[in-house]
Structure formats: structure tokens, C-alpha cells
Design an enzyme around this catalytic site. Structure first.
Site, PDB file in Angstrom:
ATOM      1  CB  VAL A 116     -13.939  -1.100   5.339  1.00 39.72           C
ATOM      2  CG1 VAL A 116     -15.078  -2.043   4.974  1.00 39.72           C
ATOM      3  CG2 VAL A 116     -13.773  -1.036   6.846  1.00 39.72           C
ATOM      4  CB  VAL A 164      -0.975   0.000   1.207  1.00 41.83           C
ATOM      5  CG1 VAL A 164      -1.859   1.243   1.173  1.00 41.83           C
ATOM      6  CG2 VAL A 164      -1.840  -1.258   1.212  1.00 41.83           C
ATOM      7  CG  ASP A 198      -9.083  -9.106   6.078  1.00 41.40           C
ATOM      8  OD1 ASP A 198      -8.265  -8.197   6.272  1.00 41.40           O
ATOM      9  OD2 ASP A 198      -9.905  -9.095   5.135  1.00 41.40           O
ATOM     10  CE  LYS A 215     -10.728  -5.997   4.841  1.00 37.29           C
ATOM     11  NZ  LYS A 215     -10.534  -6.903   3.697  1.00 37.29           N
ATOM     12  N   GLY A 253      -5.084  -4.544  -3.044  1.00 34.50           N
ATOM     13  CA  GLY A 253      -4.147  -4.240  -4.124  1.00 34.50           C
ATOM     14  C   GLY A 253      -3.613  -2.830  -3.984  1.00 34.50           C
ATOM     15  N   GLY A 298      -0.256 -14.457  -5.213  1.00 29.84           N
ATOM     16  CA  GLY A 298      -0.101 -13.317  -4.303  1.00 29.84           C
ATOM     17  C   GLY A 298      -1.397 -12.863  -3.654  1.00 29.84           C
ATOM     18  CE  LYS A 352      -7.088  -5.305   6.604  1.00 33.97           C
ATOM     19  NZ  LYS A 352      -6.949  -5.237   5.176  1.00 33.97           N
ATOM     20  CD  GLU A 363     -13.891   5.088   1.998  1.00 38.15           C
ATOM     21  OE1 GLU A 363     -14.525   6.086   2.350  1.00 38.15           O
ATOM     22  OE2 GLU A 363     -14.390   3.942   1.984  1.00 38.15           O
TER      23      GLU A 363
HETATM   24  N1  LIG Z   1      -2.311  -4.996   0.755  1.00 40.85           N
HETATM   25  C1  LIG Z   1      -3.536  -4.537   0.519  1.00 40.85           C
HETATM   26  O1  LIG Z   1      -4.076  -4.676  -0.580  1.00 40.85           O
HETATM   27  C2  LIG Z   1      -4.297  -3.839   1.599  1.00 40.85           C
HETATM   28  C3  LIG Z   1      -5.609  -3.392   1.355  1.00 40.85           C
HETATM   29  C4  LIG Z   1      -6.295  -2.683   2.348  1.00 40.85           C
HETATM   30  C5  LIG Z   1      -5.685  -2.453   3.557  1.00 40.85           C
HETATM   31  N2  LIG Z   1      -4.411  -2.926   3.775  1.00 40.85           N
HETATM   32  C6  LIG Z   1      -3.800  -2.634   5.075  1.00 40.85           C
HETATM   33  O2  LIG Z   1      -2.709  -1.763   4.843  1.00 40.85           O
HETATM   34  C7  LIG Z   1      -1.675  -2.002   5.779  1.00 40.85           C
HETATM   35  C8  LIG Z   1      -0.376  -2.319   5.025  1.00 40.85           C
HETATM   36  O3  LIG Z   1      -0.550  -3.462   4.216  1.00 40.85           O
HETATM   37  P1  LIG Z   1       0.547  -3.876   3.123  1.00 40.85           P
HETATM   38  O4  LIG Z   1      -0.073  -4.993   2.351  1.00 40.85           O
HETATM   39  O5  LIG Z   1       1.046  -2.693   2.401  1.00 40.85           O
HETATM   40  O6  LIG Z   1       1.694  -4.470   4.053  1.00 40.85           O
HETATM   41  P2  LIG Z   1       3.198  -4.818   3.642  1.00 40.85           P
HETATM   42  O7  LIG Z   1       3.329  -4.940   2.167  1.00 40.85           O
HETATM   43  O8  LIG Z   1       3.597  -5.977   4.491  1.00 40.85           O
HETATM   44  O9  LIG Z   1       4.030  -3.533   4.102  1.00 40.85           O
HETATM   45  C9  LIG Z   1       4.189  -3.179   5.437  1.00 40.85           C
HETATM   46  C10 LIG Z   1       5.180  -2.033   5.498  1.00 40.85           C
HETATM   47  O10 LIG Z   1       5.264  -1.565   6.832  1.00 40.85           O
HETATM   48  C11 LIG Z   1       6.629  -1.478   7.224  1.00 40.85           C
HETATM   49  N3  LIG Z   1       6.723  -1.702   8.660  1.00 40.85           N
HETATM   50  C12 LIG Z   1       6.415  -2.816   9.356  1.00 40.85           C
HETATM   51  N4  LIG Z   1       6.641  -2.616  10.677  1.00 40.85           N
HETATM   52  C13 LIG Z   1       7.089  -1.335  10.793  1.00 40.85           C
HETATM   53  C14 LIG Z   1       7.519  -0.541  11.877  1.00 40.85           C
HETATM   54  N5  LIG Z   1       7.535  -1.029  13.119  1.00 40.85           N
HETATM   55  N6  LIG Z   1       7.929   0.727  11.656  1.00 40.85           N
HETATM   56  C15 LIG Z   1       7.942   1.225  10.385  1.00 40.85           C
HETATM   57  N7  LIG Z   1       7.546   0.512   9.303  1.00 40.85           N
HETATM   58  C16 LIG Z   1       7.137  -0.757   9.517  1.00 40.85           C
HETATM   59  C17 LIG Z   1       7.344  -2.532   6.412  1.00 40.85           C
HETATM   60  O11 LIG Z   1       8.720  -2.212   6.335  1.00 40.85           O
HETATM   61  P3  LIG Z   1       9.761  -3.043   5.400  1.00 40.85           P
HETATM   62  O12 LIG Z   1       9.420  -2.631   4.001  1.00 40.85           O
HETATM   63  O13 LIG Z   1      11.096  -2.581   5.829  1.00 40.85           O
HETATM   64  O14 LIG Z   1       9.480  -4.492   5.686  1.00 40.85           O
HETATM   65  C18 LIG Z   1       6.603  -2.414   5.082  1.00 40.85           C
HETATM   66  O15 LIG Z   1       7.163  -1.389   4.306  1.00 40.85           O
HETATM   67  C19 LIG Z   1      -2.196  -3.127   6.670  1.00 40.85           C
HETATM   68  O16 LIG Z   1      -2.822  -2.580   7.787  1.00 40.85           O
HETATM   69  C20 LIG Z   1      -3.212  -3.824   5.787  1.00 40.85           C
HETATM   70  O17 LIG Z   1      -4.203  -4.508   6.537  1.00 40.85           O
HETATM   71  C21 LIG Z   1      -3.720  -3.600   2.837  1.00 40.85           C
END
Ligand SMILES: NC(=O)c1ccc[n+]([C@@H]2O[C@H](COP(=O)([O-])OP(=O)(O)OC[C@H]3O[C@@H](n4cnc5c(N)ncnc54)[C@H](OP(=O)(O)O)[C@@H]3O)[C@@H](O)[C@H]2O)c1
Length: 423
Positions: A124, A14, A193, A197, A295, A179, A97, A121
């Protein structure tokens, strides 16, 4: 629009999506990005790595920063990071969430005290606009019901089990290879999850705090190819449904579990990783919003949308979006699953002796359950047979009781599955 300085916590799926989208907006200046591992290789074009820090408090305590975007995930240290940001007067945009469902109440109270707002936003249904619409243009409504597909991973797995006749294990493996599912898929396949939400959605829709620990939750790991096939033969598709509803007595029913959804129902038509939310309100009636629930790009659309709305409001006022402030002081009275009323699909294995079906009918009848369909699915080599029952609306506690009684009979070898039905 007002110029805003922002700090981003998290630069994964994200975070990098948000970074790319923000390139289109001259009024938003990213001052710092916090990550966990500074040494990780990041393949991002024209990226100045001096923006990175591994100390998120460098962002939350930075007096130049107006807004903190939290896209790291998890409850800790995310809670401490957001608490620090709010205490330093920053507005928050988050996609987290889990944190909001578990500890949102504390953060919203603190934000109110410090006169900053938390927008979420993206938390969820990723790219689907639902939080802001409920809080703004739908606020003339009394919302009484939500039924939704809020987890793309499980919807992908169930779609492939149905359309390609894959086993649960094969469909999960395929989702992981593409993925859509994580190496440890528990959060998705066990319904956590979706529960986070629906907790958030129900809280803002019904204007009462929902306790995540009181949400009944069942995942999809017990769904077999036989269930999918029987559902198809009966005119249904199996979906992981997150639902919330206000009952006539004012109590609230919030739960996540797989359901047989009638093929004609709009939610049955939602395939693969797509999300869909069906909402019932007065005066608006039924609304359905469908789109990408996850995504990098769809989620960034919501994160950046929140940020730009904030920038636009701050241009004209110092107290932005009164609708975005959390006003839920009342706690919902949530009912237990045993007190809910549903139609049911029950699959049993019985010995192939005369009278088995009659006995099932008698036990159900004695427990106030009317059967609407019953079918025997051939005879197995061990002289047992699978029997599938669809009931009319019955109380969950009665159904559980009937199943217990049936299991005490030597004629019933196993209760293979019990699923609720949406017509
Ligand atoms: N993926 C989706 O499609 C999606 C959709 C809706 C909501 N979300 C929500 O968005 C959030 C992020 O999801 P994501 O999929 O982007 O996760 P992700 O790809 O695993 O990325 C997490 C990021 O947070 C960093 N991080 C972890 N612990 C940290 C800390 N203590 N201090 C600073 N940075 C830290 C990580 O650093 P490194 O890069 O160094 O590992 C990484 O850059 C989550 O809450 C998820 O539920 C995700």
C-alpha cells in the site's frame, strides 16, 4: 540483528530495487531469486546469474531459507507459491496488493496456523510507511476514516489534464511514455489498484474484513477536459480518491471514485505520481502521510524495512511482532453506494430554452436535493448549453433518481458526468 537467508520471487522493478538495497546489509543473504524467463537479459552490475531459477518452489521448499520475499505480482501462481512457503515455515514479505486484497484472508489464516508472519508494507502506497504504523504505534486509536490518493498513475494523468490542459488520451499517452502507466492501463485507470489498497488499509484500520467485491469502484476514464475546467472555475481539483469510513451505525463505507476536492484541502495539493493518505483516529486526530507510492527505490525501502524489522525481532524472540498477525475474524457490513451521502457535481447538457434551469431545480427539490451552485456555461452552436450543478449533501439513490427523471425530459439532452465532492 539476526542473520537471515532469503529467497526473492520476482526480479522486475521492485525485485531489482530490493536486490540493490540489500547490498547494504551484511546480515541478509539472498540465496535464490525466481523469475519467469531465465533467458531475459538483465542489466545488473556484478550479478551472479546462478542465483536465478525459474522454479519458485525451489525457494519455498528450501530448508536453508527463512524468509520469502514475493515481488512477482498477480494472484496465481503467487497464491500457490506463498501457500507453499508458509507451509514450509517461511515468513513472508510481499508487495502484492492484488493477492492480499483477493485472497489475503486465506493466507493470513494459514500463517497464523503455521506461526509465521506476513509483512506487506510495500503493498500500500509504496514507500509511505502506513501499514506498520497502523499496526504498532497507532494501535491505541479507533480509526474512523481514511481518504487517500493511492494510485500515482491516475494522479499523474489528472494533474497533467489540469495544469497542462491535456485531454485524458494525451495525458495517458504521456504517462505511458514516462513509464508511469502500463501498456494496458486498466488496473490503474479503472481504479482496481486503488481498490486493492483501500481494501487492505480499511481491513487493518477498522479491524474487520473488507470484501473487495463489495467496494464501489469508478475510474477516471470518463473525466473530460470540461469537467477539469469547471472544477477549476468552482475552486476544486479532480482526484481519484480511495476512501473508507466507519458510519455511526457501525456499517462501513469503502469506495474508490474520482472526486472534486476543494483546492484548500491537503489532498488537492498532491501532484503528479505522489500518493497521500489522510487518516482520522481517536485520540490522534487527523494525520497525513505523503510520498512516493511506487518506483524501485521507494518500494524497496518498504520491503527491506519489513525484512529488517523481522530480523531484529527474530534476534530476541521466536514469536515476532504480535501486532503483525492478522486478528480480523469479523466481516465488515459494507454499505452500497446508493446508501451513501455526498455533495455532488453534475454536468448536464440542456436545450437552450427558457425554464430549463427552473425545471432542474424542481426535479432536484422533489428528490430532497438542495442546489448550492448552478451555472450555465455559454450556448453551443446546436442551441444547447452545458449546465453545471453543485449540490449540498444528498443521498446517492435520490441523486440517481433525479438524474433518471431529468433524462426523461426533452429539455435535457445528456447527463455528461456525475462526480462526488470533498470540501
Ligand atoms: N512497480 C512498483 O513501483 C510497485 C510498487 C508497489 C508494489 N508493487 C507490487 O510489486 C509486485 C511486483 O511489481 P513489479 O513492478 O516489480 O513487476 P515487474 O517489473 O513486472 O516484475 C515482475 C517479476 O516477477 C517475475 N515473475 C512473474 N511471474 C513469475 C513466476 N510465475 N515465477 C517467478 N517469477 C515470476 C518476472 O520475471 P521475468 O523478469 O522473467 O519476467 C519479473 O522479474 C506487484 O505485486 C506490484 O503490484 C509494485
Amino acid at each position: 540483528m539476526k542473520s537471515l537467508n532469503v529467497g526473492i520471487i520476482g526480479f522486475g522493478t521492485v525485485g531489482t530495487g530490493v536486490w540493490e538495497v540489500l547490498k547494504n546489509f551484511d546480515n541478509i543473504h539472498v540465496k535464490k531469486i525466481a523469475v519467469k524467463n531465465l533467458n531475459k537479459k538483465r542489466e545488473i552490475e556484478n550479478f551472479d546469474t546462478s542465483l536465478l531459477t525459474d522454479n519458485p518452489f525451489e525457494i519455498t521448499e528450501n530448508s536453508e531459507i527463512d524468509v520469502v520475499i514475493e515481488v512477482a505480482g498477480g494472484t496465481q501462481p503467487a497464491f500457490d507459491i506463498l501457500k507453499s512457503a508458509i507451509n514450509h515455515g517461511k515468513h513472508i514479505v510481499t508487495a502484492n496488493k492484488e493477492l492480499l486484497a483477493k485472497r489475503g484472508s486465506e493466507l493470513f489464516s494459514l500463517a497464523k496456523e503455521k506461526n509465521v508472519i506476513i509483512l506487506y508494507e510495500a503493498a500500500v502506497a509504496g514507500g509511505i510507511p502506513i501499514i506498520m504504523p497502523i499496526k504498532t504505534i497507532l494501535c491505541a486509536n479507533k480509526i474512523t476514516k481514511i481518504a487517500a490518493i493511492l494510485n500515482g498513475t491516475t494522479n499523474y494523468i489528472l494533474t497533467k489534464m489540469d495544469e497542462k490542459e491535456l485531454s485524458y488520451e494525451t495525458a495517458l499517452k504521456q504517462a505511458q511514455e514516462l513509464g508511469y502507466a502500463e501498456t494496458d492501463p486498466t488496473g490503474d485507470v479503472e481504479g482496481f489498484d486503488a481498490a486493492y489498497k483501500i481494501a487492505i488499509l480499511s481491513t487493518i484500520s477498522f479491524n474487520k474484513k473488507i470484501d473487495i467485491n463489495k467496494i464501489y469502484r469508478e475510474g477516471i476514464t470518463k473525466i473530460t477536459s470540461n469537467d477539469i475546467k469547471s472544477a477549476r472555475e468552482l475552486g476544486y481539483r479532480i482526484k481519484l480518491i480511495a476512501m473508507g469510513q466507519v458510519l455511526d451505525n457501525g456499517k462501513i463505507d469503502v469506495r474508490v471514485h474520482p472526486m472534486l476536492v476543494a483546492k484548500k484541502h491537503l489532498l488537492a495539493k498532491v501532484k503528479n505520481a505522489t500518493n497521500s493518505i489522510m487518516l482520522t483516529g481517536n485520540p490522534v486526530g487527523d494525520l497525513v502521510l505523503t510520498g512516493a507510492g511506487a518506483g524501485a527505490k521507494p518500494t524497496a525501502s518498504s520491503v527491506v524495512g519489513d525484512l529488517l524489522v523481522l530480523a531484529s525481532e527474530l534476534e530476541t524472540t521466536n514469536s515476532p511482532l504480535p501486532q503483525a498477525v492478522c486478528n480480523h475474524s469479523e466481516t465488515a457490513e459494507q454499505i452500497l453506494i446508493g446508501d451513501t451521502y455526498n455533495d455532488y457535481y453534475i454536468s448536464l447538457t440542456a436545450s437552450n430554452n427558457p425554464g430549463a434551469i427552473g425545471m432542474i431545480g424542481t426535479v432536484f427539490g422533489e428528490n430532497n436535493i438542495n442546489i448550492s451552485t448552478i451555472m450555465q456555461k455559454g450556448i453551443n452552436h446546436d442551441n444547447t448549453a452545458e449546465i453545471v450543478v453543485i449540490t449540498e449533501t444528498a443521498k446517492e439513490a435520490d441523486v440517481q433518481n433525479a438524474l433518471k427523471e431529468l433524462l426523461n425530459s426533452p429539455r435535457i439532452k445528456n447527463i455528461n458526468n456525475l462526480l462526488r465532492v470533498m470540501n
